[in-house]
Scaffold this motif. Structure first.
Motif, PDB file in Angstrom:
ATOM      1  N   MET A   1      -9.481   7.856   0.149  1.00  0.00           N
ATOM      2  CA  MET A   1      -9.748   6.426   0.230  1.00  0.00           C
ATOM      3  C   MET A   1     -10.529   6.144   1.516  1.00  0.00           C
ATOM      4  N   PRO A   2     -11.361   5.099   1.537  1.00  0.00           N
ATOM      5  CA  PRO A   2     -12.184   4.828   2.726  1.00  0.00           C
ATOM      6  C   PRO A   2     -11.392   4.658   4.017  1.00  0.00           C
ATOM      7  N   ASP A   3     -10.167   4.117   3.926  1.00  0.00           N
ATOM      8  CA  ASP A   3      -9.388   3.873   5.147  1.00  0.00           C
ATOM      9  C   ASP A   3      -8.321   4.937   5.385  1.00  0.00           C
ATOM     10  N   LYS A   4      -8.436   6.087   4.734  1.00  0.00           N
ATOM     11  CA  LYS A   4      -7.439   7.149   4.891  1.00  0.00           C
ATOM     12  C   LYS A   4      -7.268   7.547   6.356  1.00  0.00           C
ATOM     13  N   THR A   5      -8.344   7.885   7.028  1.00  0.00           N
ATOM     14  CA  THR A   5      -8.248   8.346   8.418  1.00  0.00           C
ATOM     15  C   THR A   5      -7.749   7.242   9.332  1.00  0.00           C
ATOM     16  N   ARG A   6      -8.229   6.030   9.125  1.00  0.00           N
ATOM     17  CA  ARG A   6      -7.792   4.909   9.964  1.00  0.00           C
ATOM     18  C   ARG A   6      -6.287   4.706   9.867  1.00  0.00           C
ATOM     19  N   ARG A   7      -5.727   4.760   8.647  1.00  0.00           N
ATOM     20  CA  ARG A   7      -4.287   4.565   8.472  1.00  0.00           C
ATOM     21  C   ARG A   7      -3.498   5.712   9.094  1.00  0.00           C
ATOM     22  N   LEU A   8      -3.998   6.931   8.961  1.00  0.00           N
ATOM     23  CA  LEU A   8      -3.293   8.078   9.526  1.00  0.00           C
ATOM     24  C   LEU A   8      -3.279   8.029  11.051  1.00  0.00           C
ATOM     25  N   VAL A   9      -4.398   7.670  11.648  1.00  0.00           N
ATOM     26  CA  VAL A   9      -4.447   7.545  13.111  1.00  0.00           C
ATOM     27  C   VAL A   9      -3.517   6.433  13.574  1.00  0.00           C
ATOM     28  N   GLN A  10      -3.495   5.344  12.832  1.00  0.00           N
ATOM     29  CA  GLN A  10      -2.619   4.221  13.162  1.00  0.00           C
ATOM     30  C   GLN A  10      -1.153   4.652  13.164  1.00  0.00           C
ATOM     31  N   GLU A  11      -0.730   5.380  12.137  1.00  0.00           N
ATOM     32  CA  GLU A  11       0.659   5.834  12.055  1.00  0.00           C
ATOM     33  C   GLU A  11       0.956   6.915  13.089  1.00  0.00           C
ATOM     34  N   TRP A  12      -0.007   7.749  13.381  1.00  0.00           N
ATOM     35  CA  TRP A  12       0.153   8.798  14.400  1.00  0.00           C
ATOM     36  C   TRP A  12       0.433   8.181  15.766  1.00  0.00           C
ATOM     37  N   LYS A  13      -0.307   7.145  16.113  1.00  0.00           N
ATOM     38  CA  LYS A  13      -0.108   6.479  17.400  1.00  0.00           C
ATOM     39  C   LYS A  13       1.190   5.679  17.422  1.00  0.00           C
ATOM     40  N   ARG A  14       1.555   5.103  16.286  1.00  0.00           N
ATOM     41  CA  ARG A  14       2.744   4.257  16.233  1.00  0.00           C
ATOM     42  C   ARG A  14       4.036   5.060  16.213  1.00  0.00           C
ATOM     43  N   SER A  15       4.092   6.122  15.404  1.00  0.00           N
ATOM     44  CA  SER A  15       5.353   6.812  15.134  1.00  0.00           C
ATOM     45  C   SER A  15       5.628   7.996  16.053  1.00  0.00           C
ATOM     46  N   GLY A  16       4.578   8.631  16.547  1.00  0.00           N
ATOM     47  CA  GLY A  16       4.771   9.839  17.329  1.00  0.00           C
ATOM     48  C   GLY A  16       5.107  11.053  16.485  1.00  0.00           C
ATOM     49  N   ALA A  17       5.012  10.928  15.160  1.00  0.00           N
ATOM     50  CA  ALA A  17       5.283  12.060  14.271  1.00  0.00           C
ATOM     51  C   ALA A  17       4.164  13.093  14.387  1.00  0.00           C
ATOM     52  N   LEU A  18       4.423  14.280  13.846  1.00  0.00           N
ATOM     53  CA  LEU A  18       3.468  15.384  13.953  1.00  0.00           C
ATOM     54  C   LEU A  18       2.785  15.720  12.636  1.00  0.00           C
ATOM     55  N   VAL A  19       3.389  15.322  11.530  1.00  0.00           N
ATOM     56  CA  VAL A  19       2.827  15.607  10.211  1.00  0.00           C
ATOM     57  C   VAL A  19       2.928  14.348   9.359  1.00  0.00           C
ATOM     58  N   PHE A  20       1.892  14.113   8.538  1.00  0.00           N
ATOM     59  CA  PHE A  20       1.833  12.892   7.749  1.00  0.00           C
ATOM     60  C   PHE A  20       1.483  13.211   6.297  1.00  0.00           C
ATOM     61  N   GLY A  21       2.181  12.520   5.402  1.00  0.00           N
ATOM     62  CA  GLY A  21       1.906  12.651   3.984  1.00  0.00           C
ATOM     63  C   GLY A  21       1.689  11.287   3.368  1.00  0.00           C
ATOM     64  N   CYS A  22       1.348  11.269   2.080  1.00  0.00           N
ATOM     65  CA  CYS A  22       1.167  10.006   1.374  1.00  0.00           C
ATOM     66  C   CYS A  22       1.555  10.205  -0.087  1.00  0.00           C
ATOM     67  N   ASN A  23       1.391   9.173  -0.879  1.00  0.00           N
ATOM     68  CA  ASN A  23       1.692   9.232  -2.310  1.00  0.00           C
ATOM     69  C   ASN A  23       0.405   8.960  -3.084  1.00  0.00           C
ATOM     70  N   PRO A  24      -0.371  10.007  -3.391  1.00  0.00           N
ATOM     71  CA  PRO A  24      -1.704   9.820  -3.973  1.00  0.00           C
ATOM     72  C   PRO A  24      -1.682   9.271  -5.390  1.00  0.00           C
ATOM     73  N   LYS A  25      -2.811   8.716  -5.771  1.00  0.00           N
ATOM     74  CA  LYS A  25      -3.072   8.452  -7.177  1.00  0.00           C
ATOM     75  C   LYS A  25      -3.618   9.738  -7.788  1.00  0.00           C
ATOM     76  N   VAL A  26      -3.195  10.040  -9.000  1.00  0.00           N
ATOM     77  CA  VAL A  26      -3.619  11.270  -9.665  1.00  0.00           C
ATOM     78  C   VAL A  26      -4.746  10.953 -10.633  1.00  0.00           C
ATOM     79  N   ILE A  27      -5.796  11.774 -10.589  1.00  0.00           N
ATOM     80  CA  ILE A  27      -6.914  11.631 -11.514  1.00  0.00           C
ATOM     81  C   ILE A  27      -7.124  12.956 -12.240  1.00  0.00           C
ATOM     82  N   ASP A  28      -7.773  12.891 -13.392  1.00  0.00           N
ATOM     83  CA  ASP A  28      -8.040  14.120 -14.132  1.00  0.00           C
ATOM     84  C   ASP A  28      -9.379  14.711 -13.699  1.00  0.00           C
TER      85      ASP A  28
END
Length: 319
Positions: A80-107
């Motif tokens: 998604m266009p904002d994938k990196t922006r959201r990950l950086v945002q959560e990285w700075k906010r949470s202090g976590a080391l690994v991040f996952g998401c719940n993707p949409k599945v396509i064929d």
């Protein structure tokens, strides 16, 4: 995949697009696509001189990358266009080391067919949750390079890097794994994908598929145990229960591996007897394993089709 990486809304990043010595003209198409994005800064295009495989290729890219947060993307997925922006945002906010998401599945044609996980998934989980549930519901999107700085490169023999990296994060920090319950990626699910060919090949005989899956989990558990021992060498009293649980699972899986890898009924039966008599194979596994000894192809077919044998085939929930 390349277009979605180049079209990210977050700008302060280095983009590395790497071809693992493909032979189908992929690298030429990458070069042509990148020419359409002349304004992208800090773009690195590279191609391996030989095919390294997923894990060793990732090891090399981690060494090459200059950033602290490494956002990963597979060659057949769309970000998604904002994938990196959201990950950086959560990285700075949470202090976590690994991040996952719940993707949409396509064929294979890009048509949406569902979500990777149905319903909500936990926002975080620890290493015991991973030991008990393997990947514990994580679709790997990004990680802090600290998981490599502390533990070193991944073992290239195994192909479950998306489970080794989160496990490392859970050892290094409480709440080290953060799950963003948003579809930051379109995950392409089809029989010709790299993951399908490595783990869920539909062209192989059922017994061979089962053997490959069991061997994969043996390698995964050994990798987890290696990283766990590294942490416990500094703090021996930490993760005692986790080590006991993981060691037990590894012993069971190694015993099962001996059964399914036997070339004859007699060799499989000998391995089964040894596992049962030593109690490394619990009673509730004894009957399914005996069925595998006596009727290997039938039992393996049942295992692959109905997911009842040791949960060796992960169900694609919501798809």
């Amino acid at each position: 995949a390349v277009k979605s990486a180049l079209a990210q809304t977050y700008e302060d990043m280095e983009i590395i697009i790497s071809d693992d010595c493909s032979t189908d003209g992929s690298y030429q198409r990458i070069l042509s696509t990148c020419k359409l994005y002349p304004n992208v800064r800090r773009l690195v295009l590279r191609r391996n001189s030989e095919n390294l495989g997923i894990v060793e290729h990732l090891n090399r890219l981690v060494r090459l990358a200059s950033g602290r947060l490494i956002v990963v993307g597979a060659g057949d997925d769309v970000a998604m266009p904002d994938k990196t922006r959201r990950l950086v945002q959560e990285w700075k906010r949470s202090g976590a080391l690994v991040f996952g998401c719940n993707p949409k599945v396509i064929d294979a044609e890009g048509i949406p067919i569902g979500r990777f996980y149905s319903g909500n998934i936990p926002e975080s989980f620890d290493c015991m949750a991973m030991i008990r549930r393997r990947n514990a519901g994580l679709f790997l999107c990004a990680f802090d390079r600290k998981v490599f700085d502390v533990f070193g490169p991944l073992d290239a023999e195994q192909d479950l890097e998306d489970q080794v990296i989160p496990f490392r994060a859970s050892l290094l920090r409480e709440n080290g794994i953060q799950v963003i319950n948003e579809p930051l990626v379109y995950y392409r699910a089809h029989h010709d994908s790299i993951v399908a060919s490595l783990r869920f090949s539909h062209n192989s005989k059922p017994l061979e598929v089962l053997r490959r899956k069991i061997s994969g989990y043996v390698l995964l558990y050994r990798s987890w145990l290696h990283d766990l021992n590294k942490i416990m060498s500094v703090n021996p009293d930490k993760f005692l229960n986790e080590k006991k649980s993981l060691s037990k699972r590894l012993t069971i899986m190694e015993s099962i591996e001996k059964v399914v890898m036997g070339d004859s009924i007699s060799s499989r039966l000998h391995a089964w007897r040894a596992g049962v008599s030593s109690k490394s194979v619990p009673g509730y596994y004894a009957l399914p394993l005996l069925a595998l000894v006596l009727f290997p192809e039938f039992t393996a077919t049942m295992a692959s089709s109905f997911h009842w044998f040791l949960y060796l085939r992960r169900p694609e929930r919501g798809v």
